[in-house]
Enzyme design. Structure first.
Site, short mmCIF file in Angstrom:
data_model
loop_
_atom_site.label_atom_id
_atom_site.label_comp_id
_atom_site.label_asym_id
_atom_site.label_seq_id
_atom_site.Cartn_x
_atom_site.Cartn_y
_atom_site.Cartn_z
N THR A 1 -5.26 2.94 -7.36
CA THR A 1 -6.58 2.88 -6.75
C THR A 1 -7.36 4.13 -7.12
OG1 THR A 1 -5.74 1.57 -4.92
CG2 THR A 1 -7.83 2.70 -4.57
N HIS B 1 -13.89 -1.55 -2.93
CA HIS B 1 -13.02 -1.26 -1.78
C HIS B 1 -13.54 -1.97 -0.53
CE1 HIS B 1 -9.62 1.73 -1.29
NE2 HIS B 1 -9.71 1.25 -0.08
N TYR C 1 -1.89 5.52 -4.33
CA TYR C 1 -2.92 6.54 -4.15
C TYR C 1 -2.40 7.81 -4.81
CZ TYR C 1 -5.87 4.00 -0.81
OH TYR C 1 -6.73 3.11 -0.21
N SER D 1 0.82 -1.20 0.00
CA SER D 1 0.00 0.00 0.00
C SER D 1 0.86 1.25 0.00
CB SER D 1 -0.89 0.00 1.24
OG SER D 1 -1.56 1.24 1.36
N LYS E 1 -7.59 -0.12 -10.06
CA LYS E 1 -8.38 -0.79 -9.01
C LYS E 1 -9.53 0.08 -8.56
CE LYS E 1 -7.87 -2.79 -4.38
NZ LYS E 1 -8.36 -1.70 -3.52
#
Lengths: 373, 373, 373, 373
Positions: free
Chosen positions: A160, A261, A134, A112, A237
């Site tokens: 994402t 999510h 992100y 992440s 995603k």
């Protein structure tokens, strides 16, 4: 910090209670919760339970093979470990334990952007790393993250796209959730620590931080801009609408992840088991199936994986159950979860008459009414 | 009379319990109840919860704009405050508090024929007023109300057509509900006070009064008669059958409100989330979309508003939640409710990839089975 | 024997609890129970609750008229009192009280072959009598019953065709139900009393008697034989398959009753609200609508009647609720039930915009999923 | 070992509680349990309960005949006793008691490969025996079993194709289920006893044994190989996909059994009541209806049998209820179950207007939503 396992877990799902027993309430809620009234959180499970499979018989399943190719890599399972933020919330070894377990299981591990473990430590494991991105407000920071991921040996970028703002997770807001001092987003260290750690009544500090850090104005143009600045395959995603899957393919994405999510963003969003076949069909009808379709949200065991393969997914991302294993037993817990998942999938493929994942994609399905659950 | 808010409400729905805690049982039942077995009351909610949205991604939502144009006015939200009778039952400031909050939020406030506050006091607020018209038995009284509304500066007439008699609200009948002396229909003062305040065993005094006062013989001809006697746009509230929507358009209505009166009139009537798309489609197919389609019944938060926009509504009327806010905190409570509603809608639009209300109208929806709720 | 009515019943359904409170458990179970696992008993209600109506607006309903013509008679309501056996089980006045109440309400009263009150006593009331015929093993007895009905002034013969044997009502069997000495099938007195009154462990004495008395070999040929032997219109009660409705019409029936015997015969039989529209459509498509379609099973109030009219029924037979009234208050209780039913229907017609029963037949319906109930 | 029957069972389903009361928990769980989360176990029942039948009327049912021809034999009922392993777990008389009861009822008895009673003892009963074949790893053992079955007079071979490995029955695994010394697979005595009797923590010893003994590489070629080595008709049990039914027909099978092994193999497999009509239709459309379609999984009474006949099954295999009878009362218990089943079917056929099984195949069905159950 890990509880003694008084009776052996027999199924991936058995780890849920184990994790709940060892985690403090705030961390548990942060992990388990969904957005607002948690309708989509529940719908993800309900819709998976509503899929009935029509198994085949008299196939030779003595050498049943669960391996699968996705993103041009052969993996031991049609599974990847989903990106989950701040994994040191759940175990001191955090991301490193999980990545090691993924390596042992032969599946990719998605780091992440909000990892609480430095990339260098994860690069030192044997895991195939993908990096989840992100989109930060500052494009230079985005590029800095991409370069860091490349240097750490990541094999794919998972962008994402469903968090322009963080979903309103009321459990966290009512509990005024904030990160403990020991856990922080190490890749964002200049900007993040104060906000995500500052308790605010009636708000999630993590949400406050996220809204401050993430861009709300990313578009497909940005994705194409990124496409030109890295050799890594891009995975988009958070796609649910077939039109967005087409836009992703046209923007050069190697794959999309059909995802809501885990029910943590738009409450009321369509469950992924309903959205998946429509995305697969659309890309297929456009001859755009070079863009692969992955899926997540709600997966709790090997039977779910098989059902999603039957609905057209190339692979499945596993999120919360991996964290259950992490909380319950660190790297061993994670390994145990992935071993059970593989065993459950292998078993289900045998019973469904699928010697390979290719046959799994051909299984017929029926959607049950509620009473069948 | 208002309760201290011990923990801040995070969602519009949080106000329900607050209101219940401060209201006496009879007023609560009058507000919350539906007709007969309350099947439609429940169905309104169940059907809204059954709508799954298919969000879009990678739209720039940094400047998400919730404003909407309906009845040729630009409002801050695609929302109007629904007409609710006798609002001083819920707070001493009654309609005035609610109208002021509507003005602050930038949305219209619909004054009920059964307002417990004089029109002059409401005209003194900054609110955009619409006037809700119950058709009284005496046509002269109808015209008198219309003229009073015009003089008070009302911008539209909302003709409620689903109350030829009041629905049988058994909670009220079993409780022998009657208005307290301090609350009365100030626009009807010659005729109404005795009946609506006179407790009768096994009956709702308000229903007794309504049946005595309202006409049971209004028809489309009356609507056309009215059309010729006022410049105000007419909104026909209580339409469920597409044929009636066409008749409304042909009779000169500027809009219809798809409504079952919040489940308070015909028990067993179709939930509005099911009726709405059929009305929208019919008017569209006839090229009659100059007649706008609004909707109400069951809305409890911003996610519901977004879902109804996706099903084709131009705007949504908010009834009970506004009264929850009124009961819990007067004008401040109403403002809080509308602020939360706007924030929830803004948030949901961001997560659904809708920079404007126009994009919200284009979202795909899926109807879930029960198990997904 | 009748309970004091401590609070006035406001709806037909309120009488259920009243009846339960005054009846002994065995009589209650005999009245309320269904066959086997009571699936059809429950399905009748569930399916009625699943019908949503789409009301019309701005019709003049000031002179709403509930009267209806069926079997060539104008009645005050589109309702008939269904045949129920042994009504003196529930009140000493039994059938006579019920017939008087039907007369007062202006609806037909169907006398059961298993009436516990002599025909002469019923003929002495003002009721329009129909006679329900169970086909006895001896054709001469069948003719004897028909002649007796004719002499008593019956206006129609209702031939019940869904009881070749009695359904297995396990409540009665487990309770070894038998008739008390004071209640007997007065029209069958030679043969019946011993069997229906003799308690047998694990069996319902009434079922034992029925199986002994009723023919299991009746066919359409018998119906045509009967058709030639009486001037009375024949009503075939217990039809669910559209093909049987056609056979009934071809055999000279004036009407069919779509019925599963209130869930008391074949457990698993289709609920009547599902079967009804198919029967109506078939007869209509054959131009056989001179054969009228009535319906029963599960009706508990005026809203149900309106829904069944919308699904195409000409009239509705009311069974258990009438007996609730009988148990709770004899003739007055029955009158009260029919008055409430009429008032509920009148009210629902007003709210649905139906000035007459003819408009009710034109209402649109939607079938809801379970969550809407 | 059998419990006194304090009140007579009135329905097949009444035997469930009786069996539960006399069995130890481990045996009960082994009998009642399903695989994994038991979704298919529940779905089998839910889907059967969702089938509504449309009965016919005015057929002469005075001589209602439940006999049926399947596999070219006339039997008293369209029913066969399903193969169940290790029946001496439930009663000392085990398979012999059950076979005698089947003979008395005039229906076939399918002997399991895992019978705990020697074939010679079963051949000495009057039962029509069919032999159920699990495909062992050693083909010679398979042939040895076939020859033994032929010598014992078996009339058919039922090849179970849905157990390449045993389903994960978590009740057994959590209870570390193992066979008691007194019960063993007498036909496999060389190889099996140690494994199936050796308790292993967290595992079912029977599953361990099965996985060791059964082949996981059987294919349609093996079935054709077998077809050439016996004169007995082959029944392929465990088919759910219509394509597999076609393959069975093409491989020379005389019948298929649409089965998910009572929910004990692939959890998530389609309920048989949903799969059955698709298999029937496919074989019919190919003109392959010389291959008969039988069905099992979830049948609990005569109404279920009638429903499955209406969906196209030629006959139904009865598993767990027969064992309930065995546990509760040995041969008498089994007889009682089959008598009740026959009586229930006879009764349901009468009420559905079916003088013969042929008419039962023509009944219309409707699939209900959940609320109707």
């Amino acid at each position: 910090m890990t509880a003694p396992l008084v009776s052996a877990p027999l199924a991936v799902a058995d780890f849920e209670e184990r994790a709940r027993n060892v985690l403090d309430a705030a961390s548990w809620d942060w992990l388990a919760g969904g957005a607002e009234r948690e309708r989509t959180l529940r719908a993800n499970r309900a819709e998976l339970d509503r899929i009935a499979l029509v198994p085949r018989v008299l196939a030779d399943v003595s050498a049943c093979d669960t391996s699968a190719t996705f993103l041009a890599r052969r993996c031991a399972l049609p599974v990847s470990v989903a990106p989950v933020a701040y994994q040191r919330l759940f175990h001191p070894e955090g991301e490193r334990a999980a990545a090691r377990a993924a390596a042992a299981a032969g599946v990719p591990y998605v780091v992440s952007t909000l990892t609480s473990t430095p990339l260098a430590e994860l690069a030192a494991t044997d895991a195939e790393l993908w990096f989840q991105l992100y989109w930060l407000k500052d494009r230079n920071q985005v590029l800095r993250l991409v370069r860091a991921a490349e240097e750490a040996g990541a094999r794919a970028l998972v962008v994402t796209v469903d968090v322009p703002v963080m979903g309103r997770r009321l459990r966290d807001a009512r509990g005024s959730f904030a990160l403990p001092p020991s856990v922080r987003a190490v890749l964002l260290d200049e900007s993040s620590p104060p906000l995500a750690h500052r308790r605010a009544p009636g708000a999630s500090a993590v949400a406050v931080h996220t809204s401050a850090a993430f861009s709300q104005s990313v578009t497909w143009a940005d994705l194409r801009w990124l496409r030109q600045r890295t050799e890594l395959p891009l995975v988009v995603k958070g796609v649910l609408d077939p039109d967005d899957a087409v836009l992703a393919a046209e923007s050069g994405a190697a794959a999309v992840v059909v995802s809501n999510h885990g029910g943590r963003q738009l409450d009321g969003a369509v469950p992924t088991a309903l959205a998946l076949p429509r995305v697969v069909e659309r890309l297929g009808s456009l001859g755009a199936d070079q863009c692969e379709v992955l899926v997540d949200s709600g997966v709790r065991g090997g039977a779910d994986v098989l059902a999603l393969l039957a609905l057209g997914a190339r692979a499945v991302l596993l999120g919360r159950p991996m964290i259950w294993g992490l909380a319950a037993g660190g790297e061993q817990g994670c390994r145990h979860v992935l071993d059970l998942l593989g065993a459950e999938l292998h078993h289900a493929m045998q019973l469904a008459g699928c010697p390979t994942v290719g046959e799994a994609h051909c299984l017929r399905t029926t959607r049950l009414c509620e009473g069948n659950l």
